[in-house]
Structures are given as structure tokens and as C-alpha cells.
Write an enzyme that holds these catalytic residues in place. Structure first.
Site, PDB file in Angstrom:
ATOM      1  N   HIS A 133      60.569 -32.579 -80.598  1.00  0.00           N
ATOM      2  CA  HIS A 133      59.914 -31.315 -80.966  1.00  0.00           C
ATOM      3  C   HIS A 133      59.715 -31.317 -82.485  1.00  0.00           C
ATOM      4  O   HIS A 133      60.506 -31.920 -83.220  1.00  0.00           O
ATOM      5  CB  HIS A 133      60.858 -30.190 -80.550  1.00  0.00           C
ATOM      6  CG  HIS A 133      60.311 -28.807 -80.669  1.00  0.00           C
ATOM      7  ND1 HIS A 133      60.247 -28.146 -81.870  1.00  0.00           N
ATOM      8  CD2 HIS A 133      59.834 -27.952 -79.731  1.00  0.00           C
ATOM      9  CE1 HIS A 133      59.743 -26.929 -81.654  1.00  0.00           C
ATOM     10  NE2 HIS A 133      59.480 -26.793 -80.381  1.00  0.00           N
ATOM     11  N   ASP A 210      69.451 -32.699 -80.453  1.00  0.00           N
ATOM     12  CA  ASP A 210      68.711 -31.452 -80.273  1.00  0.00           C
ATOM     13  C   ASP A 210      68.957 -31.015 -78.831  1.00  0.00           C
ATOM     14  O   ASP A 210      68.405 -31.590 -77.891  1.00  0.00           O
ATOM     15  CB  ASP A 210      67.222 -31.716 -80.542  1.00  0.00           C
ATOM     16  CG  ASP A 210      66.354 -30.483 -80.252  1.00  0.00           C
ATOM     17  OD1 ASP A 210      66.862 -29.520 -79.623  1.00  0.00           O
ATOM     18  OD2 ASP A 210      65.176 -30.500 -80.629  1.00  0.00           O
ATOM     19  N   GLN A 213      66.822 -27.869 -75.092  1.00  0.00           N
ATOM     20  CA  GLN A 213      66.500 -27.881 -73.660  1.00  0.00           C
ATOM     21  C   GLN A 213      67.674 -28.359 -72.817  1.00  0.00           C
ATOM     22  O   GLN A 213      67.778 -27.993 -71.639  1.00  0.00           O
ATOM     23  CB  GLN A 213      65.286 -28.782 -73.388  1.00  0.00           C
ATOM     24  CG  GLN A 213      64.007 -28.337 -74.066  1.00  0.00           C
ATOM     25  CD  GLN A 213      63.509 -26.983 -73.589  1.00  0.00           C
ATOM     26  OE1 GLN A 213      63.803 -26.538 -72.474  1.00  0.00           O
ATOM     27  NE2 GLN A 213      62.778 -26.289 -74.444  1.00  0.00           N
ATOM     28  N   LYS A 236      66.925 -19.688 -75.093  1.00  0.00           N
ATOM     29  CA  LYS A 236      66.503 -20.551 -73.982  1.00  0.00           C
ATOM     30  C   LYS A 236      67.589 -20.633 -72.913  1.00  0.00           C
ATOM     31  O   LYS A 236      67.465 -21.377 -71.947  1.00  0.00           O
ATOM     32  CB  LYS A 236      66.175 -21.944 -74.509  1.00  0.00           C
ATOM     33  CG  LYS A 236      64.942 -21.965 -75.419  1.00  0.00           C
ATOM     34  CD  LYS A 236      64.652 -23.366 -75.896  1.00  0.00           C
ATOM     35  CE  LYS A 236      63.754 -23.391 -77.101  1.00  0.00           C
ATOM     36  NZ  LYS A 236      62.347 -23.157 -76.773  1.00  0.00           N
ATOM     37  N   CYS A 376      54.477 -28.132 -79.461  1.00  0.00           N
ATOM     38  CA  CYS A 376      55.166 -28.575 -80.691  1.00  0.00           C
ATOM     39  C   CYS A 376      55.590 -30.035 -80.591  1.00  0.00           C
ATOM     40  O   CYS A 376      56.648 -30.426 -81.107  1.00  0.00           O
ATOM     41  CB  CYS A 376      56.376 -27.705 -81.015  1.00  0.00           C
ATOM     42  SG  CYS A 376      55.949 -25.993 -81.316  1.00  0.00           S
TER      43      CYS A 376
HETATM   44  N1  PMP Z   1      63.806 -28.456 -79.898  1.00  0.00           N
HETATM   45  C1  PMP Z   1      63.350 -28.389 -78.650  1.00  0.00           C
HETATM   46  C2  PMP Z   1      63.509 -29.572 -77.741  1.00  0.00           C
HETATM   47  C3  PMP Z   1      62.740 -27.208 -78.202  1.00  0.00           C
HETATM   48  O1  PMP Z   1      62.277 -27.143 -76.949  1.00  0.00           O
HETATM   49  C4  PMP Z   1      62.632 -26.120 -79.083  1.00  0.00           C
HETATM   50  C5  PMP Z   1      61.953 -24.822 -78.652  1.00  0.00           C
HETATM   51  N2  PMP Z   1      60.737 -25.001 -78.009  1.00  0.00           N
HETATM   52  C6  PMP Z   1      63.147 -26.243 -80.376  1.00  0.00           C
HETATM   53  C7  PMP Z   1      63.721 -27.423 -80.749  1.00  0.00           C
HETATM   54  C8  PMP Z   1      63.075 -25.119 -81.355  1.00  0.00           C
HETATM   55  O2  PMP Z   1      63.870 -24.052 -80.920  1.00  0.00           O
HETATM   56  P1  PMP Z   1      63.818 -22.650 -81.670  1.00  0.00           P
HETATM   57  O3  PMP Z   1      62.368 -22.267 -81.754  1.00  0.00           O
HETATM   58  O4  PMP Z   1      64.602 -21.743 -80.780  1.00  0.00           O
HETATM   59  O5  PMP Z   1      64.436 -22.830 -83.004  1.00  0.00           O
END
Ligand code: PMP
Length: 418
Positions: A133, A210, A213, A236, A376
Site C-alpha cells: 500500500h 504492515d 489487513q 479496519k 493505493c
Molecule cells: N496498509 C494497508 C495494507 C492498507 O490496506 C491500508 C488501508 N487501506 C493502510 C496501510 C493504511 O491504513 P490507514 O489509512 O488506516 O492508515
């Protein structure tokens, strides 16, 4: 099986998550029952979590750590108990390893601006993957630009797996940091992190996972993984927005400088400078999201009552069911591993000849919420050879009926466009 709980014919699976616990699922969208399949973006909240926020403001609201009056002591206890609960949830040895942040993005940026800035120099290398991401790419690009470190990207195979051989070939004695996602937010691919982390450790690198997910979808144990850092977001995993977590090994946190200064993070301030508190408070300048932390603890209780192994098995069964149904649907191309053993609750696909945004809009007309876009993950889109994909992602309250409504919606997409 409790009344209203979700069940599936696939593998006779059932899960003790009651759809009625989630008030928003009663909504109709465009005259159709809401079919919420955008859980990788954010999950809905059970009533207990919503009530935890209300209860905090109705019963306990005060600032933390700074006063001896009853409300402040109650707020402090809620906040610190939440820290301890989160630590137990991910197998951390101590609550002192848990820093509350706004979310995954802020947690990764904290590591980039504190640990990485202090440890990286020109000649050092950071290893990421093409499935990261942007939150696990851009903070490292920023720190690489400042320090002169180089970034290497492990390739993703045509099946949507991280190319293990390529990953290994990138590791060398200059590798200082490896930052990898537990589970891809586009393909649902679950990476074999244990082996990859120990491989990185053999070369002396530090590893950030990270978990945005992964933590909501499977049991994640930082002691077993042995990662130095784990970042994840409350929103999430059934908790509110604005609360997230950075886990770090205690000795590493103790060696790190704060990146924000202010109240609540110092022991003493003089004209010439200040002394920091111990971690984790050193990294939590200013008034934190107290209600958010209390509600995150309630979300952890909700998930723990179901059991994370059960959540994982449930999402695997739904993934299997959805993949089989998508295979039968004409004109649908599915990306990713297509294997519920290495794919967790997230499916990327496209309706041939239809832009994902158009397809998502038509699905919304029948109440089906999925997302279309690059999610993203522009590096991954490039590797897949598409500008955007549709993504359906599950949480504990989804069931086969949701998959069937998605398939029905895709038939409508096909009718509109062909
Ligand atoms: N890493 C991953 C794998 C994600 O799916 C996301 C959210 N889509 C993020 C980072 C960023 O998370 P946040 O917007 O809650 O900071």
C-alpha cells in the site's frame, strides 16, 4: 447456532457474528438491502463499539494521566487497559510495546521518521514489495531521499504472490530494513512472513509488518513472527477511525527518539531542553484519542469472543465460495492467488470491457458496496497491467447471501454494458 448468526453451506462453516449487532446493516441503499463488501477500506461497527464511544463521553470523559480526580483516573484506566488488551491480542509481551497512533499510516511514518532516519545512511537498502500500500512505500521514499538509502522492490508473480526468490536475491549485508504487508489489500495474498522475517534477520535487517489487513483477518502473534514493528488500524477491525497501533520490540522503542513534542511525553522541561518519558508515552504527545482506544478495546473483545482463527476460517470459506461463483460469471477476470489457503478475505476482479468505477456505480444501484480503483497500490496495478480493479472484501458479518447479491449485481453490469 445463535439466532441471526451467519452461516454458510460451504464446509458447514458458521461464525458467531450477529448481523443484527451492526446497526448500519439494517440500511437500505437505493431501495435494496445494504450489501457491504468494502471491508478492506473500513469495516462497519457493532453496537457495543458505538456504545463504548457514547459511554466514554457520557460517563468517563476527562483527559488522561494529568489529574487525580475520579474522571481522569477512570479515563486513564480505560486508555491504559486498552493498551494492555491490544498487547494481549497480538501476543506482545508487554503493554509498553504498544504505541497508540491515528492508524497504520501514522504508525509507519513514526518508524520512518524516528527509527529509520536515525539508522539509515547512503549505501543502506530498504526492501519493500510491489504489493505494498502507498502507506508502506511513500514514508520510506521520504526517508530514503533524506538519508541517501536505496529502495528495492520484491516482485509480485503473475499469480499475485510475492516472488520469494526475487525477495531473497534482494537481501544483502546492506539491507537495514524490510517492510512488508501481512495481507495484500488488493489481492488478499497472505505472505509467508515467518520465513521471510527470519531470512531478513539472518542478514541483520529490522522488519516492519504492515498489519492493516492481516490483523483484522487472522490470528497475528508478534512473538511468533518475531518482527521488530507491526502497524495496524482500528477502523479496519470494527473499531472507530482515528485510532491505530504501532507495536515495537521494547528495546527498540526505548532507543527511539520522539517525532512530535508536547504535553504528556516529557518528565521535565527546561529552557535548554526536555527529557522524554519512557516509551510508549514518549511517542504520544498531546491529548490522545481516549474514546477511540476504549472503543478499540471493545472491538478486540468482540473479535476475541468470535475467535480470530474462526474469523480466518469464515473469510476463507466466503473467499472460496465467491471465487467459485465469480468463475461461473461470464466476462469476469479474477486477479490474485485464487486459493483460500493463501488468500484472505479480499478478491480483486474486473468485468471485461467495463471500467471498475462504472461497474461499482451500477453495483451501488442495487445496494452492493464494492470499491473500484487502484486501492493505493499503483505499483501493483502496473504489475497486473491494469489501471484499476474492483475489490470485494469480507468481514465477520458477511455471508453467502452477500456474495450472491454481488454476483446478481455483476449480471446487471453485464446487461447494462452488453
Ligand atoms: N496498509 C494497508 C495494507 C492498507 O490496506 C491500508 C488501508 N487501506 C493502510 C496501510 C493504511 O491504513 P490507514 O489509512 O488506516 O492508515
Amino acid at each position: 447456532m445463535p439466532a441471526g448468526s451467519c452461516s454458510s453451506d460451504v464446509g458447514a462453516m458458521e461464525i458467531n457474528a450477529n448481523r443484527a449487532d451492526f446497526p448500519i446493516l439494517q440500511r437500505e441503499i437505493n431501495g435494496h438491502p445494504l450489501t457491504y463488501l468494502d471491508n478492506a477500506a473500513t469495516t462497519q461497527k457493532p453496537r457495543s463499539v458505538i456504545q463504548a464511544i457514547t459511554r466514554f463521553y457520557e460517563q468517563h470523559n476527562a483527559n488522561v494521566h494529568r489529574a487525580v480526580h475520579t474522571l481522569s483516573e477512570e479515563a486513564t484506566a480505560l486508555y491504559e487497559d486498552a493498551r494492555a488488551k491490544v498487547a494481549r491480542f497480538i501476543g506482545a509481551p508487554s503493554a509498553r510495546c504498544i504505541v497508540f497512533t491515528r492508524g497504520t499510516t501514522e504508525a509507519i511514518n513514526l518508524v520512518a521518521q524516528s527509527w529509520a532516519r536515525a539508522h539509515l545512511t547512503a549505501g543502506n537498502e530498504i526492501v519493500l514489495s510491489e504489493m505494498e500500500h502507498h502507506s508502506n512505500i511513500v514514508p520510506w521514499q521520504m526517508v530514503a531521499r533524506e538519508t541517501g538509502a536505496a529502495i528495492r522492490y520484491a516482485r509480485v508473480t503473475p499469480r499475485g504472490l510475492l516472488d520469494r526468490k526475487h525477495f531473497s536475491s534482494l537481501l544483502n549485508k546492506n539491507t537495514r530494513l524490510v517492510a512488508l504487508t501481512h495481507t495484500s489489500n488488493v489481492l488478499g495474498t497472505v505472505n509467508p512472513l515467518r520465513d521471510m522475517i527470519s531470512e531478513a534477520h539472518d542478514l541483520g535487517a529490522v522488519v516492519l509488518v504492515d498489519g492493516a489487513q492481516g490483523v483484522p483477518r487472522a490470528p497475528v502473534d508478534v512473538a511468533a513472527l518475531d518482527c521488530e514493528f507491526l502497524a495496524f488500524s482500528g477502523h479496519k477491525m470494527l473499531a472507530p477511525t482515528g485510532i491505530g497501533v504501532l507495536y515495537a520490540k521494547e528495546h527498540i522503542l526505548a532507543s527511539m527518539e520522539p517525532v512530535q513534542g508536547g504535553g504528556g511525553m516529557i518528565t521535565r522541561v527546561e529552557e535548554a531542553g526536555a527529557e522524554w518519558m519512557e516509551p510508549p508515552w514518549r511517542f504520544e504527545a498531546g491529548t490522545p484519542n481516549i474514546a477511540g482506544a476504549a472503543a478499540l478495546a471493545t472491538a478486540v473483545d468482540y473479535l476475541t469472543a468470535i475467535g480470530m482463527a474462526e474469523v480466518q476460517a469464515w473469510e476463507a470459506s466466503l473467499t472460496e465460495y465467491a471465487l467459485a461463483a465469480l468463475d461461473q460469471a461470464p466476462g469476469i477476470t479474477v486477479f490474485g492467488p485464487r486459493d483460500s489457503l493463501i488468500q484472505s478475505g479480499v478478491i480483486a476482479f474486473n468485468a471485461d470491457g467495463v471500467h471498475p468505477h462504472d461497474a461499482a456505480q451500477i453495483l451501488d444501484e442495487v445496494g452492493v458496496a464494492v470499491r473500484g480503483g487502484h486501492h493505493c497500490c499503483q505499483l501493483l496495478m502496473r504489475r497486473l497491467g491494469v489501471p484499476a480493479v474492483l475489490r470485494a472484501s469480507f468481514s465477520v458479518y458477511n455471508d453467502q447471501g452477500d456474495v450472491e447479491r454481488l454476483i446478481g449485481g455483476l449480471e446487471r453490469v453485464a446487461r447494462v454494458f452488453r
